[in-house]
Design a protein around this motif. Structure first.
Motif, PDB file in Angstrom:
ATOM      1  N   ASP A 212       1.086 -35.219 -85.562  1.00 42.00           N
ATOM      2  CA  ASP A 212       1.234 -36.593 -86.034  1.00 42.00           C
ATOM      3  C   ASP A 212       2.592 -37.190 -85.679  1.00 42.00           C
ATOM      4  O   ASP A 212       2.718 -38.411 -85.533  1.00 42.00           O
ATOM      5  CB  ASP A 212       1.040 -36.659 -87.553  1.00 42.00           C
ATOM      6  N   GLY A 213       3.604 -36.348 -85.554  1.00 39.70           N
ATOM      7  CA  GLY A 213       4.924 -36.858 -85.205  1.00 39.70           C
ATOM      8  C   GLY A 213       4.941 -37.541 -83.852  1.00 39.70           C
ATOM      9  O   GLY A 213       5.659 -38.529 -83.651  1.00 39.70           O
ATOM     10  N   TYR A 214       4.144 -37.030 -82.911  1.00 31.98           N
ATOM     11  CA  TYR A 214       4.058 -37.652 -81.590  1.00 31.98           C
ATOM     12  C   TYR A 214       3.398 -39.029 -81.693  1.00 31.98           C
ATOM     13  O   TYR A 214       3.835 -39.992 -81.064  1.00 31.98           O
ATOM     14  CB  TYR A 214       3.274 -36.761 -80.635  1.00 31.98           C
ATOM     15  N   ARG A 215       2.334 -39.087 -82.480  1.00 26.68           N
ATOM     16  CA  ARG A 215       1.643 -40.375 -82.642  1.00 26.68           C
ATOM     17  C   ARG A 215       2.572 -41.403 -83.289  1.00 26.68           C
ATOM     18  O   ARG A 215       2.666 -42.555 -82.821  1.00 26.68           O
ATOM     19  CB  ARG A 215       0.392 -40.185 -83.508  1.00 26.68           C
ATOM     20  N   ILE A 216       3.279 -41.000 -84.338  1.00 30.15           N
ATOM     21  CA  ILE A 216       4.175 -41.928 -85.021  1.00 30.15           C
ATOM     22  C   ILE A 216       5.299 -42.365 -84.093  1.00 30.15           C
ATOM     23  O   ILE A 216       5.662 -43.543 -84.027  1.00 30.15           O
ATOM     24  CB  ILE A 216       4.731 -41.280 -86.301  1.00 30.15           C
ATOM     25  N   GLY A 217       5.854 -41.414 -83.334  1.00 34.53           N
ATOM     26  CA  GLY A 217       6.900 -41.758 -82.386  1.00 34.53           C
ATOM     27  C   GLY A 217       6.413 -42.748 -81.345  1.00 34.53           C
ATOM     28  O   GLY A 217       7.109 -43.712 -81.008  1.00 34.53           O
ATOM     29  N   ALA A 218       5.203 -42.527 -80.828  1.00 32.85           N
ATOM     30  CA  ALA A 218       4.643 -43.423 -79.817  1.00 32.85           C
ATOM     31  C   ALA A 218       4.398 -44.812 -80.396  1.00 32.85           C
ATOM     32  O   ALA A 218       4.643 -45.832 -79.730  1.00 32.85           O
ATOM     33  CB  ALA A 218       3.343 -42.838 -79.268  1.00 32.85           C
ATOM     34  N   GLU A 219       3.912 -44.874 -81.627  1.00 29.33           N
ATOM     35  CA  GLU A 219       3.665 -46.166 -82.265  1.00 29.33           C
ATOM     36  C   GLU A 219       4.952 -46.962 -82.451  1.00 29.33           C
ATOM     37  O   GLU A 219       4.933 -48.203 -82.478  1.00 29.33           O
ATOM     38  CB  GLU A 219       2.980 -45.953 -83.615  1.00 29.33           C
ATOM     39  N   LEU A 220       6.069 -46.265 -82.561  1.00 23.38           N
ATOM     40  CA  LEU A 220       7.363 -46.928 -82.715  1.00 23.38           C
ATOM     41  C   LEU A 220       8.014 -47.241 -81.372  1.00 23.38           C
ATOM     42  O   LEU A 220       9.132 -47.767 -81.337  1.00 23.38           O
ATOM     43  CB  LEU A 220       8.295 -46.053 -83.553  1.00 23.38           C
ATOM     44  N   GLY A 221       7.349 -46.898 -80.286  1.00 21.61           N
ATOM     45  CA  GLY A 221       7.858 -47.247 -78.965  1.00 21.61           C
ATOM     46  C   GLY A 221       8.440 -46.107 -78.159  1.00 21.61           C
ATOM     47  O   GLY A 221       8.923 -46.324 -77.038  1.00 21.61           O
ATOM     48  N   HIS A 222       8.404 -44.897 -78.681  1.00 22.72           N
ATOM     49  CA  HIS A 222       8.955 -43.758 -77.951  1.00 22.72           C
ATOM     50  C   HIS A 222       7.991 -43.272 -76.880  1.00 22.72           C
ATOM     51  O   HIS A 222       6.769 -43.276 -77.063  1.00 22.72           O
ATOM     52  CB  HIS A 222       9.256 -42.601 -78.914  1.00 22.72           C
ATOM     53  N   GLY A 223       8.565 -42.828 -75.761  1.00 23.23           N
ATOM     54  CA  GLY A 223       7.771 -42.189 -74.722  1.00 23.23           C
ATOM     55  C   GLY A 223       7.525 -40.737 -75.084  1.00 23.23           C
ATOM     56  O   GLY A 223       8.402 -40.068 -75.642  1.00 23.23           O
ATOM     57  N   ILE A 224       6.340 -40.241 -74.782  1.00 27.20           N
ATOM     58  CA  ILE A 224       5.966 -38.870 -75.123  1.00 27.20           C
ATOM     59  C   ILE A 224       5.655 -38.101 -73.849  1.00 27.20           C
ATOM     60  O   ILE A 224       4.764 -38.479 -73.079  1.00 27.20           O
ATOM     61  CB  ILE A 224       4.724 -38.832 -76.057  1.00 27.20           C
ATOM     62  N   VAL A 225       6.405 -37.033 -73.613  1.00 25.09           N
ATOM     63  CA  VAL A 225       6.085 -36.125 -72.515  1.00 25.09           C
ATOM     64  C   VAL A 225       4.829 -35.349 -72.915  1.00 25.09           C
ATOM     65  O   VAL A 225       4.733 -34.866 -74.052  1.00 25.09           O
ATOM     66  CB  VAL A 225       7.249 -35.152 -72.246  1.00 25.09           C
TER      67      VAL A 225
END
Length: 454
Positions: A212-225
């Motif tokens: 879930d941390g990846y999803r939340i980070g992406a929703e806030l605008g972070h790029g996910i490797v």
């Protein structure tokens, strides 16, 4: 933030000054550090209790960190099984080296909380430690539960509030100039001035990790490797490997290479044969190459069973042993290797089991030497996230300020632990990264809301 913004923030009623999302290794250290600095801290954990993955780690023994990162270490070589000794140390560079390209990012966090201080923190909570082979530091009791109990005691003493069964579903920066964040959960929401995102990765989903941390980070605008399983057992094709299940070899060089011959990764450590293929420290470390492979070229795994000897030396020893007597080739090889393995290698080399030493042809001998020094085993994949110890991939490191762990995309958000695109070798390195990044994130978040501290 200008004076009017601070005034508006002060008029808003916050449930916490610092909210830590996730009560794993990174989250617990973040909460402890932030609360020690005087911040009002709440920890939200999806599971009923904190640190479930800590309990499972290291075969329920919890490999806390690695002695190669101790500041006063000159040399650590060979098997070690003794009480923690500060004289065995080499500094934080050894920890960084275990993370490859991501290692430099860890520098500031390790300077704030290095291996020495980590060990001292645990020992101050009554967790005596010991150093084993390859510098692995374990609790002297070999009980991960003792590590978690110590952390929970320390968290309680810090004054931080721990709330279990709180599944964080969303995270939004508050609007209206007041700053802070609104954290949405299944049963409602809370507001916090600063947030530490430490929700772990996708490894060991049985621990409650869902990514879930990846999803939340992406929703806030972070790029996910792209996330993939790392430190994970490898499946191989030959059936004879499965027939050796339960057999372990303590000093083997495992290599992953493309079928065309390009070496992708290599590691010298212990190997364990299993019903699905291979596991053990050497295999888990090279599994990263399998996870990251995106080409169409098939991958092979090879095992060098005599890493201190060249092929020529192994061949010379084999020739000498075959000159005399009427022993079978399998028996001759079995003088240096477990007999079951010797028989499988002879068969893999296409040599009849009845073949005696004097009867061994040069071509057969060359095939046997190759089998002992790196017979290629076709890789059929890994056991996936279900059996992976860590996740490779995650929130991009260039989007995080390494001196504070604060997001460069979302001010006031701090990131720590496995949610970051940061994974290292087996041996306690990943726990040290979690402790250190959590500690630094908690410290920076607390100082941001308290205006300083000890």
């Amino acid at each position: 933030m200008d004076g009017s913004g601070l005034a508006a923030m002060d008029r808003v009623e916050f449930d916490a000054e610092v909210a830590v999302l996730g009560a794993g290794a990174a989250g617990l250290f973040a909460a402890i550090r932030a609360a020690d600095l005087g911040a009002n801290v709440v920890v939200l954990e999806r599971n009923r209790r904190p640190g479930v993955k800590i309990l499972m780690s290291g075969g329920t023994r919890c490999n806390l960190t690695n002695a190669r990162g101790l500041r006063r270490l000159e040399v650590v070589s060979g098997p070690i099984d003794a009480a923690y000794n500060p004289a065995l140390c080499r500094g934080t560079r050894a920890i960084q080296d275990a993370f490859g390209p991501g290692g430099p990012f860890l520098g500031p966090a390790l300077r704030q909380l290095d291996v020495d201080r980590t060990v001292q923190l645990f020992e101050a909570e009554g967790v005596a430690t010991k150093v084993e082979g390859n510098g692995k530091i374990f609790p002297a009791t070999d009980r991960a539960v003792d590590v978690l109990d110590a952390l929970v005691r320390r968290l309680g003493r810090s004054g931080a509030s721990l709330r279990g069964h709180e599944s964080v579903e969303s995270l939004h920066p508050d609007e209206g100039g007041a700053g802070g964040f609104r954290i949405g959960m299944a049963g409602g929401s809370i507001r916090a001035r600063r947030v530490v995102l430490a929700m772990g990765g996708r490894s060991y989903p049985g621990c409650g990790t869902r990514g879930d941390g990846y999803r939340i980070g992406a929703e806030l605008g972070h790029g996910i490797v792209a996330t993939r399983p790392a430190l994970v057992p490898i499946r191989v094709v030959p059936e004879w490997v499965a027939s050796l299940r339960g057999l372990s070899l303590q000093d083997v060089t495992a290599s992953v290479q493309e079928r065309g011959g390009k070496l992708l990764q290599q590691r010298r450590e212990a190997v364990l044969f299993a019903h699905f293929g291979l596991s053990g420290p050497a295999i888990l470390d090279v599994s990263r190459a399998v996870a990251h492979h995106e080409g169409t070229e098939p991958l092979d795994l090879s095992l060098d069973l005599f890493p201190d000897q060249s092929r020529e030396q192994v061949d010379a020893r084999l020739q000498a042993a075959c000159r005399h007597g009427r022993a079978t080739v399998a028996s001759i090889v079995g003088a240096d290797l477990p007999q079951r393995l010797a028989e499988c290698l002879v068969e893999a080399a296409g040599i009849p089991r009845s073949r005696t030493g004097p009867e061994l042809s040069r071509a057969e001998r060359m095939r046997l030497v190759r089998a002992m020094k790196g017979h290629p085993l076709t890789i059929a994949g890994t056991l996936g996230f279900e059996k992976a110890e860590v996740t490779t991939g995650g929130i991009r490191l260039e989007e995080v300020e390494p001196r504070t762990m604060e997001s460069r995309i979302v001010p006031g958000l701090y990131l720590a632990g496995e949610v970051l695109d940061l994974d290292g070798l087996i041996g306690g390195y990943n726990f040290q990264a979690a402790w250190s990044t959590g500690w630094l994130a908690g410290e920076a978040a607390a100082r941001a809301v308290r205006g300083g501290g000890p």
